[in-house]
Write a protein that holds these residues in place. Structure first.
Motif, PDB file in Angstrom:
ATOM      1  N   ALA A  91       0.386  -0.919  -0.070  1.00 19.59           N
ATOM      2  CA  ALA A  91       0.436   0.234  -0.226  1.00 19.59           C
ATOM      3  C   ALA A  91       0.986   1.213   0.504  1.00 19.59           C
ATOM      4  O   ALA A  91       2.191   1.216   0.369  1.00 19.59           O
ATOM      5  CB  ALA A  91      -0.753   0.109   1.461  1.00 19.59           C
ATOM      6  N   ALA A  92       0.056   2.346  -0.659  1.00 15.20           N
ATOM      7  CA  ALA A  92       0.908   3.479   0.062  1.00 15.20           C
ATOM      8  C   ALA A  92      -0.473   4.550  -0.080  1.00 15.20           C
ATOM      9  O   ALA A  92      -1.210   4.626  -0.219  1.00 15.20           O
ATOM     10  CB  ALA A  92       1.642   4.261  -1.827  1.00 15.20           C
ATOM     11  N   MET A 134     -12.875   6.142 -11.227  1.00 15.86           N
ATOM     12  CA  MET A 134     -11.267   6.192 -11.179  1.00 15.86           C
ATOM     13  C   MET A 134     -10.661   5.053 -10.891  1.00 15.86           C
ATOM     14  O   MET A 134      -9.591   3.956 -11.235  1.00 15.86           O
ATOM     15  CB  MET A 134     -11.017   6.921  -9.809  1.00 15.86           C
ATOM     16  CG  MET A 134     -10.899   8.154 -10.089  1.00 15.86           C
ATOM     17  SD  MET A 134     -10.086   9.581 -11.101  1.00 15.86           S
ATOM     18  CE  MET A 134      -8.835   8.442 -11.036  1.00 15.86           C
ATOM     19  N   ARG A 135     -11.191   3.703  -9.564  1.00 12.83           N
ATOM     20  CA  ARG A 135     -11.179   2.923  -9.900  1.00 12.83           C
ATOM     21  C   ARG A 135     -11.479   2.437 -10.944  1.00 12.83           C
ATOM     22  O   ARG A 135     -10.176   0.908 -11.032  1.00 12.83           O
ATOM     23  CB  ARG A 135     -11.933   1.884  -9.192  1.00 12.83           C
ATOM     24  CG  ARG A 135     -11.900   2.367  -7.489  1.00 12.83           C
ATOM     25  CD  ARG A 135     -12.660   1.373  -7.109  1.00 12.83           C
ATOM     26  NE  ARG A 135     -12.551   0.912  -5.333  1.00 12.83           N
ATOM     27  CZ  ARG A 135     -12.430   0.411  -3.816  1.00 12.83           C
ATOM     28  NH1 ARG A 135     -13.921  -0.406  -4.752  1.00 12.83           N
ATOM     29  NH2 ARG A 135     -12.077   0.830  -2.845  1.00 12.83           N
ATOM     30  N   ASN A 142      -2.534  -2.085 -11.654  1.00 15.56           N
ATOM     31  CA  ASN A 142      -3.083  -2.886 -10.493  1.00 15.56           C
ATOM     32  C   ASN A 142      -2.906  -2.279  -8.984  1.00 15.56           C
ATOM     33  O   ASN A 142      -2.543  -2.992  -7.974  1.00 15.56           O
ATOM     34  CB  ASN A 142      -1.341  -3.158 -10.272  1.00 15.56           C
ATOM     35  CG  ASN A 142      -1.167  -4.609 -11.465  1.00 15.56           C
ATOM     36  OD1 ASN A 142      -2.329  -4.740 -12.245  1.00 15.56           O
ATOM     37  ND2 ASN A 142      -0.528  -4.900 -12.326  1.00 15.56           N
ATOM     38  N   ILE A 143      -4.237  -0.818  -9.350  1.00 19.25           N
ATOM     39  CA  ILE A 143      -4.249  -0.152  -7.903  1.00 19.25           C
ATOM     40  C   ILE A 143      -5.594  -0.627  -7.642  1.00 19.25           C
ATOM     41  O   ILE A 143      -7.016  -0.258  -8.210  1.00 19.25           O
ATOM     42  CB  ILE A 143      -3.777   1.224  -8.044  1.00 19.25           C
ATOM     43  CG1 ILE A 143      -1.656   1.031  -8.060  1.00 19.25           C
ATOM     44  CG2 ILE A 143      -4.741   2.019  -6.679  1.00 19.25           C
ATOM     45  CD1 ILE A 143      -1.830   2.220  -8.217  1.00 19.25           C
ATOM     46  N   VAL A 144      -5.829  -0.364  -6.236  1.00 20.03           N
ATOM     47  CA  VAL A 144      -7.816  -0.213  -5.818  1.00 20.03           C
ATOM     48  C   VAL A 144      -7.195   1.226  -4.829  1.00 20.03           C
ATOM     49  O   VAL A 144      -6.163   0.789  -3.975  1.00 20.03           O
ATOM     50  CB  VAL A 144      -7.741  -1.713  -5.087  1.00 20.03           C
ATOM     51  CG1 VAL A 144      -9.550  -1.342  -4.568  1.00 20.03           C
ATOM     52  CG2 VAL A 144      -8.161  -2.764  -6.071  1.00 20.03           C
ATOM     53  N   ASN A 145      -8.307   1.786  -5.240  1.00 22.19           N
ATOM     54  CA  ASN A 145      -7.836   2.895  -4.515  1.00 22.19           C
ATOM     55  C   ASN A 145      -8.892   3.291  -3.360  1.00 22.19           C
ATOM     56  O   ASN A 145      -9.775   2.335  -3.489  1.00 22.19           O
ATOM     57  CB  ASN A 145      -7.459   3.974  -5.240  1.00 22.19           C
ATOM     58  CG  ASN A 145      -8.949   4.896  -5.594  1.00 22.19           C
ATOM     59  OD1 ASN A 145      -9.671   3.957  -6.445  1.00 22.19           O
ATOM     60  ND2 ASN A 145      -9.846   5.864  -5.991  1.00 22.19           N
ATOM     61  N   PHE A 146      -8.447   3.891  -2.416  1.00 22.26           N
ATOM     62  CA  PHE A 146      -9.710   4.159  -1.877  1.00 22.26           C
ATOM     63  C   PHE A 146      -9.101   5.741  -0.822  1.00 22.26           C
ATOM     64  O   PHE A 146      -7.820   6.351  -0.914  1.00 22.26           O
ATOM     65  CB  PHE A 146      -9.503   3.415   0.265  1.00 22.26           C
ATOM     66  CG  PHE A 146     -10.048   2.683  -0.314  1.00 22.26           C
ATOM     67  CD1 PHE A 146     -11.415   1.885   0.333  1.00 22.26           C
ATOM     68  CD2 PHE A 146      -9.001   1.488  -0.808  1.00 22.26           C
ATOM     69  CE1 PHE A 146     -11.375   0.569   0.343  1.00 22.26           C
ATOM     70  CE2 PHE A 146      -9.327  -0.335  -0.827  1.00 22.26           C
ATOM     71  CZ  PHE A 146     -11.269  -0.027  -1.011  1.00 22.26           C
ATOM     72  N   ASN A 248      -1.731  -2.792  -3.443  1.00 24.97           N
ATOM     73  CA  ASN A 248      -2.089  -3.202  -4.929  1.00 24.97           C
ATOM     74  C   ASN A 248      -3.449  -4.774  -4.789  1.00 24.97           C
ATOM     75  O   ASN A 248      -3.903  -5.122  -3.454  1.00 24.97           O
ATOM     76  CB  ASN A 248      -0.705  -4.337  -3.941  1.00 24.97           C
ATOM     77  CG  ASN A 248       0.186  -5.477  -5.028  1.00 24.97           C
ATOM     78  OD1 ASN A 248      -0.059  -6.653  -4.942  1.00 24.97           O
ATOM     79  ND2 ASN A 248       0.093  -4.893  -6.610  1.00 24.97           N
ATOM     80  N   GLN A 249      -3.426  -4.902  -6.038  1.00 26.17           N
ATOM     81  CA  GLN A 249      -4.994  -5.534  -6.938  1.00 26.17           C
ATOM     82  C   GLN A 249      -4.402  -7.118  -5.739  1.00 26.17           C
ATOM     83  O   GLN A 249      -5.314  -7.380  -5.616  1.00 26.17           O
ATOM     84  CB  GLN A 249      -5.040  -5.537  -7.766  1.00 26.17           C
ATOM     85  CG  GLN A 249      -6.309  -6.557  -8.325  1.00 26.17           C
ATOM     86  CD  GLN A 249      -7.116  -5.691  -7.570  1.00 26.17           C
ATOM     87  OE1 GLN A 249      -7.966  -4.004  -8.942  1.00 26.17           O
ATOM     88  NE2 GLN A 249      -8.295  -6.252  -7.903  1.00 26.17           N
ATOM     89  N   LYS A 250      -3.375  -7.424  -6.329  1.00 23.88           N
ATOM     90  CA  LYS A 250      -3.219  -8.864  -5.717  1.00 23.88           C
ATOM     91  C   LYS A 250      -3.404  -8.935  -4.200  1.00 23.88           C
ATOM     92  O   LYS A 250      -3.972  -9.356  -3.654  1.00 23.88           O
ATOM     93  CB  LYS A 250      -1.957  -9.324  -6.116  1.00 23.88           C
ATOM     94  CG  LYS A 250      -1.886 -10.564  -5.546  1.00 23.88           C
ATOM     95  CD  LYS A 250      -0.435 -11.612  -6.559  1.00 23.88           C
ATOM     96  CE  LYS A 250       0.242 -12.816  -6.261  1.00 23.88           C
ATOM     97  NZ  LYS A 250       1.397 -12.851  -6.549  1.00 23.88           N
ATOM     98  N   ALA A 251      -2.709  -7.769  -3.321  1.00 24.19           N
ATOM     99  CA  ALA A 251      -2.714  -8.174  -2.061  1.00 24.19           C
ATOM    100  C   ALA A 251      -4.390  -7.513  -1.603  1.00 24.19           C
ATOM    101  O   ALA A 251      -4.616  -8.229  -0.375  1.00 24.19           O
ATOM    102  CB  ALA A 251      -1.845  -6.151  -1.317  1.00 24.19           C
ATOM    103  N   TYR A 252      -4.687  -7.336  -2.500  1.00 20.19           N
ATOM    104  CA  TYR A 252      -6.085  -6.563  -1.991  1.00 20.19           C
ATOM    105  C   TYR A 252      -7.184  -8.097  -2.109  1.00 20.19           C
ATOM    106  O   TYR A 252      -8.247  -7.556  -1.493  1.00 20.19           O
ATOM    107  CB  TYR A 252      -7.298  -5.330  -2.239  1.00 20.19           C
ATOM    108  CG  TYR A 252      -8.054  -5.388  -2.178  1.00 20.19           C
ATOM    109  CD1 TYR A 252      -8.155  -4.349  -1.504  1.00 20.19           C
ATOM    110  CD2 TYR A 252      -9.585  -5.374  -3.374  1.00 20.19           C
ATOM    111  CE1 TYR A 252      -9.884  -4.133  -1.155  1.00 20.19           C
ATOM    112  CE2 TYR A 252     -10.392  -4.912  -2.969  1.00 20.19           C
ATOM    113  CZ  TYR A 252     -10.804  -4.264  -1.376  1.00 20.19           C
ATOM    114  OH  TYR A 252     -12.436  -3.840  -1.749  1.00 20.19           O
TER     115      TYR A 252
END
Length: 359
Positions: A91-92, A134-135, A142-146, A248-252
């Motif tokens: 994450a970032a 945005m998603r 490869n990003i999921v955002n919040f 990261n998409q895989k981590a999520y």
């Protein structure tokens, strides 16, 4: 032998050994690393990631932990998108517009010149099409955002010399956040994209002529008033900077439904608390800055008019050549028009009246 007899004679250890106990599906502990784009000294904006981390730990009973790392500890401030995309970190926490060089559409997720204020940005994200659009865009990385924080409307920055007209921006070396530099450049300025922790020395040495960060509380901490006395407003490029949590998409995808809900709730909590902190801390800090000699100035009318004109032209040009931008900005722009019509009759009128009163 019935179940109660088995318990009496074998004890719990015997039951487990015999496989007679009901299955207990305990979730494995999750440990993530989060890279921030901000230095630890900025307890508000960096602190949003810490608030998120604390809430994740609390809501999970300690079985989901996120360690937060300041800019430069794991990777450079502007390297966090690559880190999340490649999976080197889970994450970032960052300002989306820093990454407009990859695609200008990143900026819409944070703030663009003459965009939305903080309430409108939250409305577009949570109840409009913002999060969905945005998603779809971030999926390419490869990003999921919040949403994870908002600074509210920002100040226009610190200048060594007074700005009397738009002509004074020509040739000005100005540290300005990300995407807004494209507008400044069209007005003759020379944008500099420098991480927060590196701004003061650049301003002190004269490497740059002006710099903006966020607002009074952070600016006081960074000491900009000591080397550039003129403090301008408003930050027309940041009517409400929304910060993002990138995962990261895989981590999520590896999270359980419960863990995903924890991420959602913790980021929403940090989102609200961040602006609340700024709204509490900025008024006192502004008084301190003025008391220390800061000279408050509004941007001249021709600066605002020229910036608005160039911004709108830029958005038209991007819509003609960038399909990602075109798709997201079309929805964003319509939402902005409707919001401004509404706020014109309510928030703006109420605010103008209250600000004219002696309280």
């Amino acid at each position: 032998m019935d179940r109660r007899s088995l318990i009496k004679t074998a004890g719990i250890g015997g039951i487990l050994a015999a496989g007679a106990a009901p299955a207990v599906h305990a979730q494995a502990a999750v440990r993530w690393r989060l890279a921030s784009s901000f230095p630890k000294s900025l307890d508000t904006i960096y602190g949003a990631a810490e608030v998120f981390s604390q809430k994740v730990r609390q809501l999970s009973g300690g079985r989901f932990e996120v360690s937060v790392h300041a800019a430069g500890e794991l990777m450079p401030a502007f390297g966090v998108v690559d880190g999340v995309q490649q999976g080197s970190i889970e994450a970032a926490h960052t300002a989306p517009y820093y990454f407009f060089g990859k695609d200008e559409t990143f900026a819409i997720g944070g703030a663009i010149p003459f965009g939305l204020n903080s309430r409108q940005m939250s409305a577009w994200t949570f109840e409009g099409n913002g999060l969905k659009l945005m998603r779809e865009f971030y999926a390419k990385y490869n990003i999921v955002n919040f949403a994870c924080g908002n600074t509210g409307a920002q100040m226009g920055g610190w200048f060594r010399k007074e700005i009397k007209s738009a002509a004074d921006l020509k040739g000005l070396k100005f540290r300005i956040g990300g995407f807004a530099g494209k507008v400044l450049e069209r007005m003759g300025g020379v944008p500099q994209n420098i991480p927060g922790g590196d701004i003061y020395p650049a301003l002190e040495k004269g490497t740059i002529d002006a710099a903006e960060w966020i607002g009074p509380y952070d600016d006081l901490k960074l000491g900009f008033h000591k080397v550039a006395p003129f403090y301008y407003y408003p930050g027309w490029w940041e009517g409400g900077l929304q910060l993002d949590l990138y995962i990261n998409q895989k981590a999520y995808d590896a999270l359980s439904a419960e863990q995903k809900s924890i991420v959602e709730m913790a980021s929403a909590y940090a989102h609200v608390e961040t602006q609340a902190k700024y709204d509490v801390k900025n008024p006192t800090a502004l008084k301190q800055l003025v008391g220390s000699g800061a000279k408050l100035r509004p941007f001249p009318g021709d600066v605002m008019a020229a910036a608005f004109k160039e911004s709108m032209k830029l958005y038209d040009e991007l819509s003609a050549k960038n399909e990602n931008w075109k798709k997201v900005y079309a929805d964003f722009s319509k939402f902005r028009s409707d919001q401004n019509l509404w706020f014109r009759f309510t928030e703006a009128t109420f605010d103008r009246f209250m600000q004219s009163q002696k309280l």
